[in-house]
Design an enzyme around this catalytic site. Structure first.
Site, mmCIF file in Angstrom:
data_model
loop_
_atom_site.group_PDB
_atom_site.id
_atom_site.type_symbol
_atom_site.label_atom_id
_atom_site.label_comp_id
_atom_site.label_asym_id
_atom_site.label_seq_id
_atom_site.Cartn_x
_atom_site.Cartn_y
_atom_site.Cartn_z
ATOM 1 N N MET A 128 -26.553 58.103 36.073
ATOM 2 C CA MET A 128 -27.327 56.860 35.981
ATOM 3 C C MET A 128 -27.569 56.279 37.369
ATOM 4 O O MET A 128 -28.696 55.906 37.719
ATOM 5 C CB MET A 128 -26.568 55.865 35.104
ATOM 6 C CG MET A 128 -27.422 54.846 34.435
ATOM 7 S SD MET A 128 -28.390 55.582 33.110
ATOM 8 C CE MET A 128 -29.264 54.150 32.527
ATOM 9 N N VAL A 139 -21.121 51.327 37.337
ATOM 10 C CA VAL A 139 -19.836 52.026 37.190
ATOM 11 C C VAL A 139 -19.517 52.185 35.701
ATOM 12 O O VAL A 139 -20.316 51.799 34.842
ATOM 13 C CB VAL A 139 -18.704 51.263 37.921
ATOM 14 C CG1 VAL A 139 -19.038 51.128 39.407
ATOM 15 C CG2 VAL A 139 -18.456 49.897 37.304
ATOM 16 N N VAL A 140 -18.346 52.743 35.394
ATOM 17 C CA VAL A 140 -17.988 53.012 33.996
ATOM 18 C C VAL A 140 -17.980 51.728 33.175
ATOM 19 O O VAL A 140 -17.766 50.632 33.708
ATOM 20 C CB VAL A 140 -16.602 53.702 33.900
ATOM 21 C CG1 VAL A 140 -16.662 55.087 34.501
ATOM 22 C CG2 VAL A 140 -15.528 52.858 34.566
ATOM 23 N N SER A 145 -24.481 48.401 29.300
ATOM 24 C CA SER A 145 -25.256 48.592 28.069
ATOM 25 C C SER A 145 -24.802 47.672 26.944
ATOM 26 O O SER A 145 -25.478 47.567 25.926
ATOM 27 C CB SER A 145 -25.138 50.050 27.601
ATOM 28 O OG SER A 145 -23.789 50.368 27.323
ATOM 29 N N HIS A 196 -30.489 46.423 32.579
ATOM 30 C CA HIS A 196 -30.062 47.596 31.806
ATOM 31 C C HIS A 196 -31.162 48.649 31.725
ATOM 32 O O HIS A 196 -32.147 48.496 31.004
ATOM 33 C CB HIS A 196 -29.654 47.150 30.394
ATOM 34 C CG HIS A 196 -29.214 48.291 29.520
ATOM 35 N ND1 HIS A 196 -29.423 48.317 28.161
ATOM 36 C CD2 HIS A 196 -28.585 49.455 29.820
ATOM 37 C CE1 HIS A 196 -28.952 49.447 27.667
ATOM 38 N NE2 HIS A 196 -28.434 50.151 28.652
ATOM 39 N N ASN A 246 -31.448 55.839 29.735
ATOM 40 C CA ASN A 246 -31.310 57.198 30.275
ATOM 41 C C ASN A 246 -32.265 58.169 29.557
ATOM 42 O O ASN A 246 -32.336 58.139 28.331
ATOM 43 C CB ASN A 246 -29.855 57.657 30.096
ATOM 44 C CG ASN A 246 -29.517 58.851 30.956
ATOM 45 O OD1 ASN A 246 -30.104 59.071 32.016
ATOM 46 N ND2 ASN A 246 -28.590 59.654 30.488
ATOM 47 N N GLU A 256 -33.973 46.220 30.012
ATOM 48 C CA GLU A 256 -33.529 44.939 29.464
ATOM 49 C C GLU A 256 -33.039 44.075 30.621
ATOM 50 O O GLU A 256 -32.157 44.489 31.382
ATOM 51 C CB GLU A 256 -32.391 45.128 28.467
ATOM 52 C CG GLU A 256 -32.803 45.741 27.150
ATOM 53 C CD GLU A 256 -31.630 45.911 26.188
ATOM 54 O OE1 GLU A 256 -31.809 45.635 24.996
ATOM 55 O OE2 GLU A 256 -30.548 46.332 26.627
ATOM 56 N N ASN A 274 -29.269 48.255 21.931
ATOM 57 C CA ASN A 274 -28.051 48.928 21.467
ATOM 58 C C ASN A 274 -27.454 48.275 20.231
ATOM 59 O O ASN A 274 -26.842 48.940 19.397
ATOM 60 C CB ASN A 274 -27.015 48.988 22.592
ATOM 61 C CG ASN A 274 -27.327 50.099 23.577
ATOM 62 O OD1 ASN A 274 -28.065 51.026 23.254
ATOM 63 N ND2 ASN A 274 -26.789 50.006 24.781
#
Length: 704
Positions: free
Chosen positions: A324, A400-401, A429, A450, A453, A462, A500
């Site tokens: 990403m 990041v994660v 997300s 946001h 992918n 977003e 989402n």
């Protein structure tokens, strides 16, 4: 008046300049004025006639979509098409050379007008796009495009352009013979005069030779057997790309196949009938509405912030060099924004740079980029394992994660090194942007940004605001999203935001259906048969089961038990079956994708799921969630939901969007169906929300 004529030294010039509009369109009034003008011009003995535009970066954007939208009878559609065809015929029949001078977009009717001219001169303007995108709106070209393009460019190139609906740039137009000359915009008048001198010697001779296929291509183009092969293969490719949901590309092929050897009058009659037949269909009406929706959100502004000037963003940074992060850095560099890519070690940086380069490499294969361009663009991305280079950035994207503690730590750290003007955005997300903002030095400069992918392909972004986000931050971020070529939707901070939240409700319901004795493949097939780009279990594998379950738990905490992961997800996750990235999930991903028997065996045997029931459950739960999002003012309208679902998930455009689809069902039918499901399951997830019940009681729909 939108069409003007002047004459100088025996050279006539028609100029299009639509008043009070940034673009020129061929509406009924313009066509009527042009028709009358051409009647007067046909008796003149001109050296040449130039047709041009006074608009910057625009030749003619096409026919007037509003007039096409208002067509309700096929007979009316045919009359409108024939009016345009008649004008193009008059241009083609003029007794002297005609030259379309194109310095911007020439689409649809604009392209058809250029095709009716004997010559086309284009500039090196990057804004030039020429083509026939009509099938994207659910109909075929109606002003002679299906007749003239195959005769000028050959069957294969014409089919490719019409069926794909993809416009081409000036260089591609010159290569395929659609442009006779390419010149710089500076000094263009002199170049045109020189061109006219050349053609005035032999006014009927083409300067560029018409399309002349050779070898096997000649067999395909000129031989009836070869042509049948071309038509058959084109039909197969359309079926694969559209799954049969969109009739317009099929009809375009049919029209060209019928008219390829016919004289103009007969060919155009078939074309106008096909246009009229399709323009009145619900699919075309929905696609036109999606077009308007897309145009609206490309020009989105912040209400009440008209006086707020956006900050110019020239340099950005991305924290997190994964797929990403690398994709975001690539997008930055492609749009002329310097990108600083940060991660914890050089190995991670290398992976991020490779992710960026891989996108450019794909572009080189498709001839979108040249090697020297890729080298220059990649040179705009640099890597770092610390915060060096962050002191003068305009925006930072955190990627990041998806872990709140890690994100808050990053926000606290980076806030200390950024200049006061810099915007700090999270690519989260589903996590709370408000909570991240509180960990920063200046919450007013924090916003959610946001991406979806893959970053370079997915059009939606977003933009997530908090109660602390300043108007300047929002306005700047919105303009930056447009600069990146994205379609933005503004969303208030809430669990899962817009896309989402709705999407996970759909996937989770599919999991419940599977647990009742369905089969993975069958449920996926039901969804794709409805028009979804992929089934819920294929999508789960693409996203990653671990990611999906993590987001479901976040939604469960924030929104309640309706988002509790269905049993199959909780059962599968401990087995480390993560989806495509681990080689297996609901499917085994090898040379051929097959259902994973290990997962299928974990649910009740049988395939007793009814298609209508399954589709209704998956759609109704999304509609209810979308209505709650509007009710909670997470977004401001049904428009925002539909643009998010179409551009963020691929919800079938031919249905007009999730909530336009809901309107097509009717509010009485929708509520009755949801109440029936609520009585069956008794857990509240299908209970119609207050907003839906309010619409029903008032006799309204999501769109009025």
């Amino acid at each position: 008046m939108s069409v003007f004529y002047k004459e100088e030294a025996n050279i006539g010039t028609i100029t299009f300049d639509q008043p009070d509009s940034k673009v020129n369109v061929l509406n009924a009034a313009t066509l009527m004025a042009l028709d009358k003008m051409l009647d007067e011009l046909k008796t003149k003995s001109l050296t040449a006639l130039i047709i041009q535009s006074a608009k910057k970066d625009i030749f003619i954007a096409g026919a007037d979509i509003k007039e096409i939208e208002n067509i309700t009878e096929a007979s009316d559609g045919k009359v409108k098409a024939q009016a345009g065809q008649r004008v193009m015929d008059k241009i083609e029949d003029l007794p002297y050379p005609t030259i379309a001078v194109i310095d911007g977009a020439a689409l649809g009717g604009g392209c058809e007008l250029a095709l009716a001219c004997r010559y086309r001169i284009m500039t090196f303007n990057d804004k030039i796009r020429i083509g026939l995108p009509e099938v994207n709106l659910g109909f075929v070209p109606g002003f002679g495009g299906t007749y003239r393009l195959p005769r000028l460019l050959g069957l294969q190139q014409a089919l490719k352009m019409i069926v794909s609906a993809a416009p081409i740039n000036a260089s591609a137009a010159f290569r395929c013979g659609l442009a006779d000359r390419l010149h710089p915009s500076v000094g263009l008048e002199d170049r045109i005069k020189e061109f006219i001198k050349v053609i005035s010697v032999e006014p009927t001779r083409r300067v560029i030779k018409p399309f002349t296929p050779k070898g096997f291509q000649a067999f395909l183009e000129k031989n009836s057997i070869g042509q049948s092969v071309v038509f058959k293969e084109t039909h197969k490719s359309i079926q694969k790309a559209t799954k049969g949901f969109y009739p317009a590309p099929f009809k375009a092929v049919e029209v060209i196949q019928k008219t390829l050897r016919l004289p103009r009058e007969q060919a155009l009659d078939i074309e106008s009938s096909a246009f009229a037949e399709l323009a009145i269909t619900p699919i075309s009406k929905n696609l036109v509405k999606v077009f308007y929706l897309s145009e609206k959100y490309k020009k989105l502004s912040v209400p009440g912030a008209e006086g707020v000037k956006p900050m110019v963003i020239a340099k950005g940074a991305v924290i997190g060099a994964g797929i990403m992060g690398g994709g975001i850095a690539q997008l930055f560099s492609d749009r002329g924004v310097w990108a600083r890519l940060k991660d914890i070690n050089q190995e991670a940086i290398a992976k991020g740079l490779k992710a960026a380069y891989d996108v450019y490499a794909q572009g080189m294969k498709r001839k979108k980029f040249k090697p020297y361009q890729v080298a220059a663009k990649m040179g705009m991305i640099s890597g770092t394992v610390d915060y060096s280079g962050f002191a003068d950035v305009d925006i930072v994207i955190e990627a990041v994660v998806e872990n709140m503690d890690i994100k808050k730590k990053v926000f606290a750290e980076v806030s200390q090194v950024l200049p006061p003007k810099a915007i700090l955005a999270s690519n989260t997300s589903s996590l709370s942007v408000t909570e991240m903002a509180r960990a920063s030095k200046d919450p007013s400069r924090v916003i959610g940004f946001h991406f979806f992918n893959p970053v370079h392909r997915m059009p939606l972004i977003e933009i997530i605001t908090t109660d602390m986000t300043s108007q300047e931050t929002l306005v700047t971020t919105l303009e930056f999203a447009k600069k990146l070529g994205k379609t933005p939707v503004i969303v208030k901070d809430a669990p899962g935001f817009l896309v989402n939240r709705i999407l996970l409700a759909y996937i989770n319901e599919a999991g419940r259906i599977l647990g009742e004795g369905g089969s993975i493949e069958t449920i996926d097939r039901f969804a794709t048969k409805f028009g979804m780009p992929m089934g819920p279990f294929t999508l789960s594998d693409e996203v990653g089961l671990d990611v999906g379950v993590k987001v479901l738990h976040i939604l469960e905490v924030g929104l309640g038990p309706r988002f509790k992961p269905s049993k199959i997800f909780d059962d599968v996750l401990p087995l480390k079956i993560l989806g495509k990235k681990s080689g297996k999930g609901f499917y085994i991903h090898g040379k051929q994708r097959v259902v994973n028997p290990e997962v299928q065996s974990m649910v009740k045997a049988g395939d007793g799921v009814n298609e209508q029931d399954a589709v209704e459950r998956m759609m109704y739960i999304m509609i209810n969630e979308a209505a709650m999002i509007i009710q909670e003012k997470v977004v401001d309208s049904a428009d925002a939901v539909d643009i998010g679902m179409i551009f963020g998930t691929g919800f079938p455009p031919f249905r007009g969007g999730l909530l336009r689809y809901a309107d097509s069902l009717g509010m009485d039918h929708l509520v009755a169906g949801m109440e029936k499901l609520e009585a069956r399951f008794k857990d509240g997830r299908f209970k119609p929300c207050g907003y839906i019940l309010e619409l029903k009681s008032q006799g309204r729909k999501f769109y009025n």
